[in-house]
Scaffold this motif. Structure first.
Motif, short mmCIF file in Angstrom:
data_model
loop_
_atom_site.label_atom_id
_atom_site.label_comp_id
_atom_site.label_asym_id
_atom_site.label_seq_id
_atom_site.Cartn_x
_atom_site.Cartn_y
_atom_site.Cartn_z
N GLY A 177 -7.24 19.83 -8.77
CA GLY A 177 -6.30 19.04 -8.00
C GLY A 177 -6.97 17.88 -7.28
O GLY A 177 -6.30 17.02 -6.71
N LEU A 178 -8.30 17.85 -7.32
CA LEU A 178 -9.04 16.77 -6.66
C LEU A 178 -9.00 15.51 -7.51
O LEU A 178 -8.79 15.55 -8.73
N TRP A 179 -9.24 14.39 -6.84
CA TRP A 179 -9.39 13.11 -7.54
C TRP A 179 -10.52 12.37 -6.82
O TRP A 179 -10.28 11.45 -6.06
N PRO A 180 -11.77 12.80 -7.07
CA PRO A 180 -12.89 12.39 -6.22
C PRO A 180 -13.15 10.89 -6.23
O PRO A 180 -13.08 10.23 -7.28
N TYR A 181 -13.44 10.34 -5.04
CA TYR A 181 -13.92 8.96 -4.92
C TYR A 181 -15.37 8.91 -5.38
O TYR A 181 -16.06 9.94 -5.51
N GLU A 182 -15.86 7.71 -5.62
CA GLU A 182 -17.25 7.55 -6.07
C GLU A 182 -18.23 8.03 -5.01
O GLU A 182 -19.30 8.55 -5.34
N TRP A 183 -17.87 7.83 -3.75
CA TRP A 183 -18.77 8.22 -2.67
C TRP A 183 -18.60 9.67 -2.25
O TRP A 183 -19.36 10.17 -1.42
N GLN A 184 -17.63 10.35 -2.84
CA GLN A 184 -17.32 11.72 -2.43
C GLN A 184 -18.27 12.70 -3.11
O GLN A 184 -18.42 12.70 -4.33
N VAL A 185 -18.93 13.52 -2.33
CA VAL A 185 -19.90 14.49 -2.85
C VAL A 185 -19.20 15.84 -3.03
O VAL A 185 -18.62 16.38 -2.09
N GLU A 186 -19.23 16.37 -4.27
CA GLU A 186 -18.61 17.65 -4.57
C GLU A 186 -19.63 18.57 -5.23
O GLU A 186 -20.58 18.11 -5.87
N PRO A 187 -19.43 19.88 -5.07
CA PRO A 187 -20.38 20.81 -5.70
C PRO A 187 -20.35 20.76 -7.22
O PRO A 187 -21.32 21.12 -7.88
N LYS A 188 -19.22 20.33 -7.79
CA LYS A 188 -19.10 20.21 -9.23
C LYS A 188 -18.96 18.74 -9.62
O LYS A 188 -18.48 17.92 -8.84
N THR A 189 -19.37 18.44 -10.83
CA THR A 189 -19.22 17.09 -11.34
C THR A 189 -17.99 17.05 -12.25
O THR A 189 -17.90 17.80 -13.22
N TYR A 190 -17.05 16.18 -11.90
CA TYR A 190 -15.81 16.08 -12.66
C TYR A 190 -15.82 14.79 -13.48
O TYR A 190 -16.25 13.74 -13.00
N ASN A 191 -15.35 14.91 -14.71
CA ASN A 191 -15.17 13.74 -15.57
C ASN A 191 -13.68 13.39 -15.53
O ASN A 191 -12.87 14.02 -16.22
N CYS A 192 -13.31 12.37 -14.75
CA CYS A 192 -11.89 12.09 -14.49
C CYS A 192 -11.47 10.73 -15.04
O CYS A 192 -12.26 9.79 -15.09
N LEU A 193 -10.20 10.68 -15.41
CA LEU A 193 -9.57 9.40 -15.71
C LEU A 193 -9.38 8.64 -14.40
O LEU A 193 -9.27 9.25 -13.33
N SER A 194 -9.34 7.34 -14.48
CA SER A 194 -9.14 6.57 -13.26
C SER A 194 -7.73 6.79 -12.72
O SER A 194 -6.77 6.94 -13.50
#
Length: 413
Positions: A177-194
């Motif tokens: 459900g996340l849509w990480p920003y470029e500066w957002q640090v998450e424990p997992k790396t997501y490959n997301c559409l813009s």
């Protein structure tokens, strides 16, 4: 300008760069957006209550279109609540506010809530359009091209809804459900559409669906064999949906601004208002025709007065020719007072406009002498003729209109 405590706390913690002013971070359009959203849901809710009253208490028939509209309203209320929560959390503030002032947990919460809200938004619009199709389906005659077009339109709406839904659900790998920003640090790396790509495609499909929903009543009214003036008046009832198309086009523009502008989050509040307006506008556009039974009583009283007044004047005439003339005038007056189609009628589904009729009777004693002088045959023993009966019938399902003139022992159309 007073600086809010959360900005002062972030500044004290050293999270705000010196190049970003506190006054800039304090800028907000939250209150105006929330007021607009609350106004739209209150207005739409009130209109839906009147619609349901008309259908349940006056027409005494709840259709599939009404049931789908109620489900849409429930989803719309949920979307309104989520919209207000997102705005209060700061989703519509400057991007620097989101990056430097909001905590990482709050940013994640806004992303999940936005993800959930837009699934509800997309579903609400889909169900609302199905409600519109169910309404148009009820209006059209069987075995016609328009009837077949409405049947075909349903899977087309589904074909547009499913890609919108899947793009939202599977916008990232892994599904999140996340849509990480470029500066957002998450424990997992997501490959997301813009974000902009997904919302641009969804907005474009939504606009296409609105255009499809606009074309159906246009074809419906075009097929009616009525005067141009009546078609204009029916268009006023049937075409509030044109504003929905404008709203949908504005949403496409706001999505483009939000994605390709460096301060994209500043367009979030207007976009939420537009999305709320799109659901509200669609519900309102589809509910306006159903309000006719509620406000039609006023037209009915005016019609009764006009008809009785005209009939009282017609008794003073002494010839059949004059009687026909006043009968035609009464029909015209009666039809003028019933120009709006009774889309939620009392009776069979085949007739969405109630027939208007005027009966004109005459005293043969006065009329027969005039008729004899003009070469006609008088009735014997001064008996009274049942007179003529002029009936105007409109069948919207077949696009037909006819005026029937009935004389004693005959029926002319």
């Amino acid at each position: 300008m007073a600086i809010p405590d959360d900005i002062l706390a972030a500044d004290a913690a050293g999270r705000i760069p010196s190049s970003v002013s506190l006054e800039y971070l304090a800028e907000t359009r939250d209150k105006s957006a929330i007021v607009g959203i609350i106004f739209m849901i209150c207005f739409t809710g009130l209109l839906m209550i009147v619609r349901l009253y008309a259908r349940a208490c006056i027409v005494k028939k709840i259709g599939l279109d009404d049931a789908l509209a109620v489900v849409t309203l429930a989803l719309y209320i949920t979307f309104v609540v989520l919209s207000i929560i997102l705005i209060n959390l700061g989703s519509g503030r400057h991007i620097e506010y989101i990056e430097y002032v909001l905590s990482p947990d709050t940013v994640r919460d806004t992303e999940v809530l936005d993800f959930t809200a837009h699934i509800i938004y997309t579903t609400a619009l889909f169900l609302c359009r199905l409600s519109g199709l169910a309404f148009y389906y009820r209006l059209t005659a069987r075995s016609t091209k328009l009837h077949l077009s409405i049947i075909i339109a349903a899977p087309l709406l589904l074909a547009a809804y499913l890609p919108q839904l899947f793009l939202l659900i599977f916008h990232c790998r892994e599904v999140t459900g996340l849509w990480p920003y470029e500066w957002q640090v998450e424990p997992k790396t997501y490959n997301c559409l813009s974000w902009g790509l997904v919302y641009s495609v969804n907005s474009g499909l939504s606009l296409a669906c609105d255009l499809l929903m606009f074309a159906i009543p246009a074809a419906l009214i075009k097929g009616l064999h009525v005067s141009f003036e009546k078609k204009i008046k029916l268009s006023i009832v049937m075409f509030p949906g044109i504003f929905v198309i404008v709203i949908s086009a504005v949403r496409v523009w706001l999505v483009a601004v939000g994605q390709w502008n460096s301060d994209g989050s500043w367009a979030y509040n207007p976009m939420m208002c537009v999305e709320n307006a799109e659901i509200a506008g669609t519900l309102v556009a589809l509910s306006v025709p159903a309000l006719k039974p509620v406000f039609g009583n006023l037209f009915a009283h005016l019609t009764e007065y006009t008809s009785s007044h005209t009939r009282s004047r017609s008794t003073k005439l002494h010839s059949l020719g004059h009687t026909k003339t006043i009968g035609s005038a009464a029909v015209s007056s009666n039809r003028d007072s019933k120009r709006l189609i009774n889309w939620s009628k009392l009776g069979k589904d085949d007739y969405e406009m109630m027939p208007s009729e005027v009966s004109v009777s005459r005293d043969i004693r006065g009329a027969s002498s005039g008729s004899d002088r003009s070469g006609g045959k008088a009735e014997k023993n001064g008996s009274k003729s049942p007179g003529i009966r002029v009936t105007n019938e409109v069948n919207i399902s077949r696009g037909e209109e006819r005026i029937i003139v009935e004389k004693p022992g005959s029926r002319e159309s």
